[in-house]
Scaffold this active site. Structure first.
Site, PDB file in Angstrom:
ATOM      1  N   ALA A 194      -0.430   6.222   1.904  1.00 49.88           N
ATOM      2  CA  ALA A 194       0.855   6.099   1.028  1.00 49.88           C
ATOM      3  C   ALA A 194       2.003   5.440   2.009  1.00 49.88           C
ATOM      4  O   ALA A 194       1.884   5.802   3.076  1.00 49.88           O
ATOM      5  CB  ALA A 194       1.353   7.458   0.553  1.00 49.88           C
ATOM      6  N   PRO A 195       2.875   4.562   1.303  1.00 53.24           N
ATOM      7  CA  PRO A 195       2.944   4.298   0.029  1.00 53.24           C
ATOM      8  C   PRO A 195       1.832   3.194  -0.466  1.00 53.24           C
ATOM      9  O   PRO A 195       1.979   2.539  -1.774  1.00 53.24           O
ATOM     10  CB  PRO A 195       4.208   3.523  -0.226  1.00 53.24           C
ATOM     11  CG  PRO A 195       4.529   3.211   1.137  1.00 53.24           C
ATOM     12  CD  PRO A 195       3.805   3.778   2.262  1.00 53.24           C
ATOM     13  N   GLY A 196       0.835   2.677   0.394  1.00 52.70           N
ATOM     14  CA  GLY A 196      -0.077   1.849  -0.066  1.00 52.70           C
ATOM     15  C   GLY A 196       0.154   0.516  -0.032  1.00 52.70           C
ATOM     16  O   GLY A 196      -0.819  -0.295  -0.449  1.00 52.70           O
ATOM     17  N   GLY A 197       0.588   0.069   0.989  1.00 55.78           N
ATOM     18  CA  GLY A 197       0.982  -1.407   1.376  1.00 55.78           C
ATOM     19  C   GLY A 197      -0.165  -1.994   1.820  1.00 55.78           C
ATOM     20  O   GLY A 197      -0.800  -3.098   1.453  1.00 55.78           O
ATOM     21  N   LYS A 198      -0.807  -1.331   2.643  1.00 58.81           N
ATOM     22  CA  LYS A 198      -2.153  -1.747   3.388  1.00 58.81           C
ATOM     23  C   LYS A 198      -3.429  -1.722   2.578  1.00 58.81           C
ATOM     24  O   LYS A 198      -4.194  -2.460   2.524  1.00 58.81           O
ATOM     25  CB  LYS A 198      -2.280  -1.136   4.811  1.00 58.81           C
ATOM     26  CG  LYS A 198      -1.144  -1.216   5.582  1.00 58.81           C
ATOM     27  CD  LYS A 198      -1.446  -0.785   7.072  1.00 58.81           C
ATOM     28  CE  LYS A 198      -0.208  -1.011   7.932  1.00 58.81           C
ATOM     29  NZ  LYS A 198       0.885  -0.296   7.896  1.00 58.81           N
ATOM     30  N   ASP A 230      -4.108  10.191   0.902  1.00 58.11           N
ATOM     31  CA  ASP A 230      -2.918  10.713   1.575  1.00 58.11           C
ATOM     32  C   ASP A 230      -2.683  12.307   1.218  1.00 58.11           C
ATOM     33  O   ASP A 230      -3.091  12.715   0.245  1.00 58.11           O
ATOM     34  CB  ASP A 230      -1.705   9.874   1.167  1.00 58.11           C
ATOM     35  CG  ASP A 230      -0.551   9.972   2.129  1.00 58.11           C
ATOM     36  OD1 ASP A 230      -0.434   8.938   2.877  1.00 58.11           O
ATOM     37  OD2 ASP A 230       0.089  11.154   2.275  1.00 58.11           O
ATOM     38  N   ASP A 252      -5.894  16.408   2.644  1.00 57.86           N
ATOM     39  CA  ASP A 252      -5.654  16.325   4.175  1.00 57.86           C
ATOM     40  C   ASP A 252      -6.712  15.687   4.579  1.00 57.86           C
ATOM     41  O   ASP A 252      -7.868  16.407   4.560  1.00 57.86           O
ATOM     42  CB  ASP A 252      -5.351  17.627   4.846  1.00 57.86           C
ATOM     43  CG  ASP A 252      -5.184  17.711   6.235  1.00 57.86           C
ATOM     44  OD1 ASP A 252      -5.543  16.591   6.786  1.00 57.86           O
ATOM     45  OD2 ASP A 252      -4.314  18.582   6.743  1.00 57.86           O
ATOM     46  N   ASP A 262      -3.887   4.543   9.602  1.00 61.43           N
ATOM     47  CA  ASP A 262      -2.605   4.062   9.978  1.00 61.43           C
ATOM     48  C   ASP A 262      -1.642   5.577  10.213  1.00 61.43           C
ATOM     49  O   ASP A 262      -1.117   5.946   9.315  1.00 61.43           O
ATOM     50  CB  ASP A 262      -2.086   3.429   8.649  1.00 61.43           C
ATOM     51  CG  ASP A 262      -0.505   2.535   8.951  1.00 61.43           C
ATOM     52  OD1 ASP A 262      -0.275   2.816  10.181  1.00 61.43           O
ATOM     53  OD2 ASP A 262       0.013   2.412   7.930  1.00 61.43           O
ATOM     54  N   CYS A 311       3.040   2.595  14.291  1.00 64.02           N
ATOM     55  CA  CYS A 311       4.513   1.636  14.093  1.00 64.02           C
ATOM     56  C   CYS A 311       5.262   2.369  15.505  1.00 64.02           C
ATOM     57  O   CYS A 311       6.474   2.655  15.213  1.00 64.02           O
ATOM     58  CB  CYS A 311       5.283   1.525  12.850  1.00 64.02           C
ATOM     59  SG  CYS A 311       5.790   3.167  12.197  1.00 64.02           S
TER      60      CYS A 311
HETATM   61  C1  LIG Z   1       2.485   5.228   8.394  1.00 64.57           C
HETATM   62  S1  LIG Z   1       2.403   6.041   6.998  1.00 64.57           S
HETATM   63  C2  LIG Z   1       1.198   5.195   6.203  1.00 64.57           C
HETATM   64  C3  LIG Z   1       1.800   3.754   5.605  1.00 64.57           C
HETATM   65  C4  LIG Z   1       0.644   3.072   4.708  1.00 64.57           C
HETATM   66  N1  LIG Z   1      -0.725   2.967   5.385  1.00 64.57           N
HETATM   67  C5  LIG Z   1       0.965   1.690   4.254  1.00 64.57           C
HETATM   68  O1  LIG Z   1       0.783   0.846   4.880  1.00 64.57           O
HETATM   69  O2  LIG Z   1       1.948   1.755   3.302  1.00 64.57           O
HETATM   70  C6  LIG Z   1       1.500   7.590   7.196  1.00 64.57           C
HETATM   71  C7  LIG Z   1       1.094   8.408   6.035  1.00 64.57           C
HETATM   72  O3  LIG Z   1       0.063   9.373   6.584  1.00 64.57           O
HETATM   73  C8  LIG Z   1       0.216  10.766   5.755  1.00 64.57           C
HETATM   74  N2  LIG Z   1      -0.333  11.723   6.226  1.00 64.57           N
HETATM   75  C9  LIG Z   1       0.017  12.201   7.589  1.00 64.57           C
HETATM   76  N3  LIG Z   1      -1.034  13.367   7.773  1.00 64.57           N
HETATM   77  C10 LIG Z   1      -1.931  13.094   6.952  1.00 64.57           C
HETATM   78  C11 LIG Z   1      -3.311  13.910   6.977  1.00 64.57           C
HETATM   79  N4  LIG Z   1      -3.658  14.719   7.698  1.00 64.57           N
HETATM   80  N5  LIG Z   1      -4.174  13.509   5.781  1.00 64.57           N
HETATM   81  C12 LIG Z   1      -3.751  12.673   5.122  1.00 64.57           C
HETATM   82  N6  LIG Z   1      -2.399  11.838   5.324  1.00 64.57           N
HETATM   83  C13 LIG Z   1      -1.637  12.379   6.080  1.00 64.57           C
HETATM   84  C14 LIG Z   1       1.730  10.739   5.541  1.00 64.57           C
HETATM   85  O4  LIG Z   1       1.830  11.280   4.104  1.00 64.57           O
HETATM   86  C15 LIG Z   1       2.129   9.367   5.355  1.00 64.57           C
HETATM   87  O5  LIG Z   1       2.208   8.514   3.985  1.00 64.57           O
END
Ligand SMILES: C[S@@+](CC[C@H](N)C(=O)[O-])C[C@H]1O[C@@H](n2cnc3c(N)ncnc32)[C@H](O)[C@@H]1O
Length: 434
Positions: A256-260, A278, A304, A323, A376
């Site tokens: 999330a939010p799904g850009g990649k 996510d 999770d 990510d 990041c």
């Molecule tokens: C850096 S952001 C991802 C951005 C996304 N990849 C993009 O490019 O739009 C990290 C994401 O990891 C999720 N997250 C954190 N811990 C997690 C877990 N244990 N399992 C699944 N998702 C997790 C968070 O909700 C957050 O949306």
């Protein structure tokens, strides 16, 4: 007009209070409100600017007050901070800033504060030169960063720390990703020219463009039709580094939010499966929206990632993008509220969450498959050291070179904010020995 301006100022107060006192994200607070169209840009400018410079402004204000304002008058404190920001960083005439700020005392029903606001701001205007040279010379205050972060950055990047702090205060470039499945980068740039917008092609990615003019995203040609998506140039490298091939099973573990995810789907429409995982249900809705606008599909799963039994169907993946949740210290110029929200203790928690994610996801990777680790962050504990530890403990893990970033002696590649117009990202590619 006057009422509208008061309304806008009041909105800034409310939003900034949520960020500074309630520790909510600025982007979330802005998105949650229907901002009046006429003052939307102004409100955003003030909120972002105040977050970017808060630590400096707070130090400056303390020098102007004989004693700190009590907690119950945080609204007056904030009102003064906003005014000081305007006096230092905008072209609004001083008299207007003072008058509007004084009037705000009435709006927040604290008429007693009129005199205080007037006095403080006039003193600042009179003694501006002396006061701004007097403000603490510590780099943390000067560049408006929390002390713990400056300390960690100084240790990690002794030669580059000043450049990083400066880059964090710069205005971020407006970067987009062209949907190459629909239009070439050249053609899209020609389309921008037709709309009288100027742009520069990103150097490292085939799809990246930096737009040089300030324009609302919805006004970009073809935005609603999915010709472009807003994405930093460094973030665009993830899908290219992953290089998804037809028939593969691909997992985007923190999607999330799904850009990649959307980029992966655009790059390779013939995957066997693409799972976007996510753990935040609300953020997963954003994934669905983004996929829909860009007219691509993926299986969006809310779970999770560490709790493998809850979501995994037992088939190994060819390719995994992790990510990871991180300190976001590489994107401060885009999210200046990070300076106010992030605490030193958060970093340790994030480091262990990243370790848990790496260990869990490694189990669902095919022998011969690859895992791309991305953050990041610009802190080595989350990046190079995290991957070094992983390699030391995982005998079947091997680090392989990145295709779009220079080879170095270091483990993985750290992009520092501002490097070739990119945000601060870290990339490392791991392959599981077969
Ligand atoms: C850096 S952001 C991802 C951005 C996304 N990849 C993009 O490019 O739009 C990290 C994401 O990891 C999720 N997250 C954190 N811990 C997690 C877990 N244990 N399992 C699944 N998702 C997790 C968070 O909700 C957050 O949306």
């Amino acid at each position: 007009v006057k009422t509208a301006i008061r309304q806008a100022r009041l909105l800034c107060q409310t939003i900034l209070t949520q960020v500074i006192d309630k520790k909510q994200s600025l982007a979330d607070c802005l998105a949650a409100r229907d901002l009046p169209k006429a003052h939307q840009a102004w409100i955003k400018h003030i909120c972002f600017g105040v977050c970017r410079w808060y630590i400096y402004l707070d130090d400056l204000l303390a020098r102007l007050l004989s004693k700190p304002l009590p907690d119950k008058h945080q609204d007056v404190h904030l009102l003064l901070i906003v005014a000081l920001y305007q006096l230092l960083h905008t072209h609004t005439p001083e008299a207007i800033i003072v008058n509007e700020s004084v009037e705000m005392a009435q709006v927040i029903r604290k008429p007693w504060a009129r005199k205080l606001i007037n006095g403080v701001l006039r003193t600042f205007i009179r003694q501006r030169q002396a006061l701004t040279t007097e403000v603490s010379l510590s780099p943390a205050i000067q560049t408006a960063h929390p002390a713990w972060l400056v300390e960690q950055l100084s240790q990690a990047w002794p030669q580059l720390v000043d450049a990083i702090l400066q880059a964090n205060n710069a205005h971020p470039p407006f970067s987009v990703r062209v949907n190459l499945a629909k239009i070439s980068r050249e053609d899209y740039m020609a389309l921008l020219t037709k709309h009288r917008l100027t742009a520069t092609a990103g150097e490292r990615t085939p799809s990246g463009i930096v737009i040089n003019d300030a324009v609302p995203v919805h006004d970009l040609p073809g935005f609603a039709e999915g010709l472009v998506a807003v994405q930093d140039l460094a973030a665009q490298l993830a899908a290219y580094e992953l290089a998804p091939a037809p028939g593969q099973r691909v997992l985007d573990a923190c999607a999330a939010p799904g850009g990649k995810t959307a980029h992966i789907a655009q790059l390779q429409p013939r995957l066997a499966r693409l799972i976007a995982l996510d753990k935040h249900a609300r953020r997963n809705e954003r994934v669905k929206e983004n996929l829909q606008r860009l007219q691509v599909t993926a299986e969006v799963v809310c779970a999770d990632a560490v709790d493998i039994d809850s979501w995994w169907d037992g088939q190994l993946f060819d390719s995994i993008l992790l990510d990871a949740p991180c300190s976001a210290t590489g994107v401060i110029r885009r999210h200046p509220d990070i300076k106010l929200l992030r605490q030193a203790e958060d970093v340790q928690k994030l480091v262990s969450e990243q370790r848990r994610l790496l260990n869990a996801l490694w189990q669902v990777l095919k022998p011969g498959g690859q895992l791309l680790y991305v953050t990041c962050s610009v802190l080595p504990v989350e990046n190079r050291q995290q991957i070094e530890n992983f390699l030391a403990n995982q005998a079947d893990a091997e680090l392989v070179p990145l295709n779009y970033l220079p080879a170095t002696q270091a483990v993985g590649y750290q992009i520092l904010p501002g490097e070739q117009a990119m945000d601060g990202f870290y990339y490392a590619k791991l392959v599981k020995r077969g």
